[in-house]
Design a protein around this motif. Structure first.
Motif, PDB file in Angstrom:
ATOM      1  N   SER A   1       0.825  -1.210   0.000  1.00 26.78           N
ATOM      2  CA  SER A   1       0.000   0.000   0.000  1.00 26.78           C
ATOM      3  C   SER A   1       0.856   1.255   0.000  1.00 26.78           C
ATOM      4  O   SER A   1       0.495   2.270  -0.598  1.00 26.78           O
ATOM      5  N   GLY A   2       1.988   1.216   0.715  1.00 29.20           N
ATOM      6  CA  GLY A   2       2.902   2.346   0.747  1.00 29.20           C
ATOM      7  C   GLY A   2       2.400   3.525   1.545  1.00 29.20           C
ATOM      8  O   GLY A   2       3.052   4.561   1.615  1.00 29.20           O
ATOM      9  N   GLU A   3       1.240   3.422   2.171  1.00 28.78           N
ATOM     10  CA  GLU A   3       0.666   4.562   2.883  1.00 28.78           C
ATOM     11  C   GLU A   3       0.615   4.332   4.391  1.00 28.78           C
ATOM     12  O   GLU A   3       0.512   5.286   5.149  1.00 28.78           O
ATOM     13  N   ASN A   4       0.647   3.114   4.834  1.00 29.10           N
ATOM     14  CA  ASN A   4       0.556   2.822   6.261  1.00 29.10           C
ATOM     15  C   ASN A   4       1.949   2.867   6.872  1.00 29.10           C
ATOM     16  O   ASN A   4       2.786   2.032   6.566  1.00 29.10           O
ATOM     17  N   LYS A   5       2.197   3.846   7.696  1.00 27.56           N
ATOM     18  CA  LYS A   5       3.525   4.057   8.235  1.00 27.56           C
ATOM     19  C   LYS A   5       3.500   4.066   9.760  1.00 27.56           C
ATOM     20  O   LYS A   5       2.590   4.619  10.374  1.00 27.56           O
ATOM     21  N   ALA A   6       4.554   3.472  10.330  1.00 26.02           N
ATOM     22  CA  ALA A   6       4.638   3.370  11.784  1.00 26.02           C
ATOM     23  C   ALA A   6       4.696   4.731  12.449  1.00 26.02           C
ATOM     24  O   ALA A   6       4.262   4.891  13.590  1.00 26.02           O
ATOM     25  N   ARG A   7       5.220   5.726  11.761  1.00 28.51           N
ATOM     26  CA  ARG A   7       5.378   7.039  12.390  1.00 28.51           C
ATOM     27  C   ARG A   7       4.040   7.681  12.724  1.00 28.51           C
ATOM     28  O   ARG A   7       3.977   8.570  13.583  1.00 28.51           O
ATOM     29  N   TYR A   8       2.974   7.252  12.053  1.00 28.00           N
ATOM     30  CA  TYR A   8       1.661   7.788  12.382  1.00 28.00           C
ATOM     31  C   TYR A   8       1.200   7.343  13.771  1.00 28.00           C
ATOM     32  O   TYR A   8       0.264   7.917  14.330  1.00 28.00           O
ATOM     33  N   LEU A   9       1.834   6.325  14.305  1.00 26.86           N
ATOM     34  CA  LEU A   9       1.570   5.920  15.689  1.00 26.86           C
ATOM     35  C   LEU A   9       2.677   6.404  16.618  1.00 26.86           C
ATOM     36  O   LEU A   9       2.401   6.952  17.684  1.00 26.86           O
ATOM     37  N   VAL A  10       3.921   6.244  16.201  1.00 26.42           N
ATOM     38  CA  VAL A  10       5.055   6.516  17.091  1.00 26.42           C
ATOM     39  C   VAL A  10       5.160   7.997  17.457  1.00 26.42           C
ATOM     40  O   VAL A  10       5.295   8.351  18.645  1.00 26.42           O
ATOM     41  N   ILE A  11       5.092   8.882  16.455  1.00 24.14           N
ATOM     42  CA  ILE A  11       5.286  10.310  16.740  1.00 24.14           C
ATOM     43  C   ILE A  11       4.155  10.902  17.582  1.00 24.14           C
ATOM     44  O   ILE A  11       4.419  11.590  18.575  1.00 24.14           O
ATOM     45  N   PRO A  12       2.871  10.654  17.244  1.00 20.62           N
ATOM     46  CA  PRO A  12       1.799  11.192  18.108  1.00 20.62           C
ATOM     47  C   PRO A  12       1.886  10.687  19.550  1.00 20.62           C
ATOM     48  O   PRO A  12       1.685  11.460  20.493  1.00 20.62           O
ATOM     49  N   LEU A  13       2.211   9.393  19.718  1.00 22.75           N
ATOM     50  CA  LEU A  13       2.316   8.860  21.074  1.00 22.75           C
ATOM     51  C   LEU A  13       3.544   9.406  21.794  1.00 22.75           C
ATOM     52  O   LEU A  13       3.512   9.638  23.005  1.00 22.75           O
ATOM     53  N   ALA A  14       4.633   9.616  21.048  1.00 27.93           N
ATOM     54  CA  ALA A  14       5.831  10.204  21.660  1.00 27.93           C
ATOM     55  C   ALA A  14       5.532  11.624  22.145  1.00 27.93           C
ATOM     56  O   ALA A  14       5.963  12.027  23.237  1.00 27.93           O
ATOM     57  N   ILE A  15       4.800  12.389  21.343  1.00 27.47           N
ATOM     58  CA  ILE A  15       4.395  13.738  21.747  1.00 27.47           C
ATOM     59  C   ILE A  15       3.512  13.683  22.988  1.00 27.47           C
ATOM     60  O   ILE A  15       3.709  14.424  23.953  1.00 27.47           O
ATOM     61  N   MET A  16       2.524  12.779  22.960  1.00 23.78           N
ATOM     62  CA  MET A  16       1.595  12.649  24.074  1.00 23.78           C
ATOM     63  C   MET A  16       2.318  12.270  25.361  1.00 23.78           C
ATOM     64  O   MET A  16       2.164  12.920  26.402  1.00 23.78           O
ATOM     65  N   ILE A  17       3.120  11.210  25.308  1.00 22.90           N
ATOM     66  CA  ILE A  17       3.800  10.717  26.508  1.00 22.90           C
ATOM     67  C   ILE A  17       4.865  11.706  26.981  1.00 22.90           C
ATOM     68  O   ILE A  17       4.984  11.983  28.179  1.00 22.90           O
ATOM     69  N   GLY A  18       5.632  12.258  26.028  1.00 23.00           N
ATOM     70  CA  GLY A  18       6.674  13.205  26.397  1.00 23.00           C
ATOM     71  C   GLY A  18       6.117  14.434  27.088  1.00 23.00           C
ATOM     72  O   GLY A  18       6.623  14.862  28.132  1.00 23.00           O
ATOM     73  N   PHE A  19       5.060  15.015  26.517  1.00 24.67           N
ATOM     74  CA  PHE A  19       4.465  16.200  27.130  1.00 24.67           C
ATOM     75  C   PHE A  19       3.853  15.874  28.489  1.00 24.67           C
ATOM     76  O   PHE A  19       3.954  16.673  29.431  1.00 24.67           O
ATOM     77  N   THR A  20       3.227  14.707  28.586  1.00 23.46           N
ATOM     78  CA  THR A  20       2.626  14.299  29.863  1.00 23.46           C
ATOM     79  C   THR A  20       3.686  14.199  30.955  1.00 23.46           C
ATOM     80  O   THR A  20       3.488  14.673  32.080  1.00 23.46           O
ATOM     81  N   LEU A  21       4.812  13.571  30.635  1.00 24.60           N
ATOM     82  CA  LEU A  21       5.892  13.429  31.616  1.00 24.60           C
ATOM     83  C   LEU A  21       6.455  14.785  32.023  1.00 24.60           C
ATOM     84  O   LEU A  21       6.670  15.051  33.215  1.00 24.60           O
ATOM     85  N   ILE A  22       6.689  15.648  31.033  1.00 20.74           N
ATOM     86  CA  ILE A  22       7.228  16.978  31.334  1.00 20.74           C
ATOM     87  C   ILE A  22       6.265  17.756  32.229  1.00 20.74           C
ATOM     88  O   ILE A  22       6.665  18.359  33.236  1.00 20.74           O
ATOM     89  N   TYR A  23       4.993  17.727  31.873  1.00 19.32           N
ATOM     90  CA  TYR A  23       3.995  18.471  32.652  1.00 19.32           C
ATOM     91  C   TYR A  23       3.875  17.904  34.069  1.00 19.32           C
ATOM     92  O   TYR A  23       3.716  18.659  35.037  1.00 19.32           O
ATOM     93  N   PHE A  24       3.970  16.577  34.176  1.00 23.48           N
ATOM     94  CA  PHE A  24       3.874  15.954  35.496  1.00 23.48           C
ATOM     95  C   PHE A  24       5.031  16.383  36.392  1.00 23.48           C
ATOM     96  O   PHE A  24       4.835  16.742  37.555  1.00 23.48           O
TER      97      PHE A  24
END
Length: 454
Positions: free
Chosen positions: A241-264
């Protein structure tokens, strides 16, 4: 008013109905009606009281925040799935570049995520299960086993890591008793939290040794008979398909978890941090997809809200569970159970019985935080008068509280684990219970030995 043994009936009915009807919603609803009938036995008051308790859930900032987080997580993960992130991540993890090349590898990867997601037990199970679910499906790991691995790592780790949410919470109860160095006592108690330590280590050991027994073994065998899905087919499909990429999961979750940890660490508020983290992760993914002309921004928003709507079933159950917790508080269920059971505790086996009492209490109420709040003020003064080690008794109380969190069908983490792993609640409770009882049994033996030694 002292309701005595009647205060226990709603929780017992909820547990029995959940196990017999296999419908948690019915179990919680009936228990709420029964509890309100005990509080005020008239038809009008039963209906109005139940309604008030359900609405009252939103008076709590914490409960409302968790419900809001659930909805937002549903939106984010639905958006990730539509973008192909889940499929792309699974393909990446089973490709030659990945360390995950077998069922054991998938299970250990899930275990590792659960260990690392230690910030908050309630949110950890949701995030861990959602990340690991496609990978576990690829290697034909049953939803029951997935839920067991997620639940038995994410929740205990949140109480074993002193900087996580439970650390300051437990330390506050120690400080309330006038005990010196409450933070130090809390940290020392971690080594005596045998149930949580055994749960985390036990999952890894049982996974490596391929040890399965009881209902879990039957569930795994039944799932395997459903057919085998080859990982190569998944990889090939994604690459074509060439359209399904792991970064669509990894980057949003990295942003979510990283910001959560920093804010905590900056503000000490994991719930607000997670809400903002989910928002930023979702916004990034929407902008990324729209800039690449994969999905228009307006369609991304619609997809996000569709995902929020898909969480309504779990949200309704959570609202009923929170209302039941409030009901049990009004009935004095925890006080009655603890008041009756602590009378049988003697100095030598004090810690072992304290652990068992907390297990029973947390199983009946489905809350670890609430069980800690009840048992700490009762058992810590007794420990001081009996000259029992404070770290020892604190570790026992914390472990007993998590036991109920793992085994009760009315626990919020049980419901959220099942939602993230797509597992039936009753099936999860039945398959996880034998393992939890093994860990709890070993913990009791260790507490008995220490009762004679320390």
């Amino acid at each position: 008013m002292d309701y005595g043994v009647l205060s226990v009936l709603p929780s017992l009915v909820a547990i029995v109905l959940a196990l017999t009807t296999k419908n948690v919603f019915i179990a919680l609803f009936v228990s709420l009606l029964l509890g309100n009938a005990i509080l005020n036995p008239s038809l009008a008051n039963i209906v109005v009281g139940t309604k008030d308790m359900l609405i009252g859930v939103f008076e709590s900032n914490s409960s409302t925040s968790i419900i809001f987080i659930l909805l937002m997580l549903g939106g984010l993960f639905y958006l990730i799935e539509k973008a192909g992130g889940l499929k792309g991540f699974t393909a990446f993890m089973v490709s030659k570049r990945s360390l995950v090349k077998s069922r054991v590898g998938a299970e250990l990867f899930t275990w590792l995520i659960g260990v690392l997601m230690f910030l908050d037990g309630t949110m950890s199970v949701m995030i861990t299960g959602s990340i690991a679910r496609p990978l576990m499906k690829t290697y034909r790991v049953s939803p029951e086993k997935s839920a067991w691995i997620v639940h038995s790592t994410a929740t205990p780790m949140s109480i074993l890591i002193p900087i996580a949410a439970y650390g300051p919470y437990i330390a506050s109860f120690i400080e309330a008793q006038g005990i010196d160095n409450p933070t130090g006592m809390m940290v020392r108690s971690i080594g005596f939290n045998f149930y949580c330590i055994l749960a985390v280590i036990g999952v890894a050991v049982f996974t490596l040794l391929r040890i399965e027994f009881g209902p879990m073994k039957a569930a795994e065998e039944a799932y395997q008979r459903g057919g085998e899905i080859g990982s190569s087919a998944v990889v090939e499909d994604v690459e074509e398909s060439g359209e399904n990429k792991a970064r669509y999961l990894v980057i949003p979750l990295a942003i979510m978890i990283g910001f959560t940890l920093i804010y905590f660490f900056v503000a000490g508020d994991s719930e607000t941090g997670l809400i903002l983290g989910i928002f930023l992760g979702s916004l990034y993914l929407m902008l990324d997809l729209s800039f690449q002309k994969r999905i228009k921004f307006g369609e991304c928003l619609n997809t996000f809200f569709e995902g929020c709507g898909s969480m309504m079933g779990i949200v309704v159950i959570m609202i009923f569970a929170y209302a039941l917790s409030d009901l049990l508080g009004q009935l004095g269920t925890a006080e009655f159970l603890s008041g009756v059971l602590v009378q049988i505790i003697s100095p030598t086996i004090f810690t072992a019985l304290a652990f068992l009492v907390t297990c029973l209490l947390s199983f009946s109420t489905g809350t670890s935080a609430g069980s800690i709040a009840i048992m700490m003020p009762i058992l810590l003064p007794m420990a001081l008068s009996l000259d029992v080690s404070i770290p020892l008794i604190t570790g026992a109380i914390a472990g007993g509280a998590v036991f109920g969190d793992h085994t009760s069908p009315i626990s919020d983490t049980t419901v959220m684990t099942c939602s993230s792993c797509e597992c039936d609640v009753v099936s999860h409770v039945k398959t996880q219970l034998p393992y939890s009882l093994v860990f709890a049994g070993i913990a009791v033996i260790l507490y008995i030995i220490l009762g004679f030694v320390m």
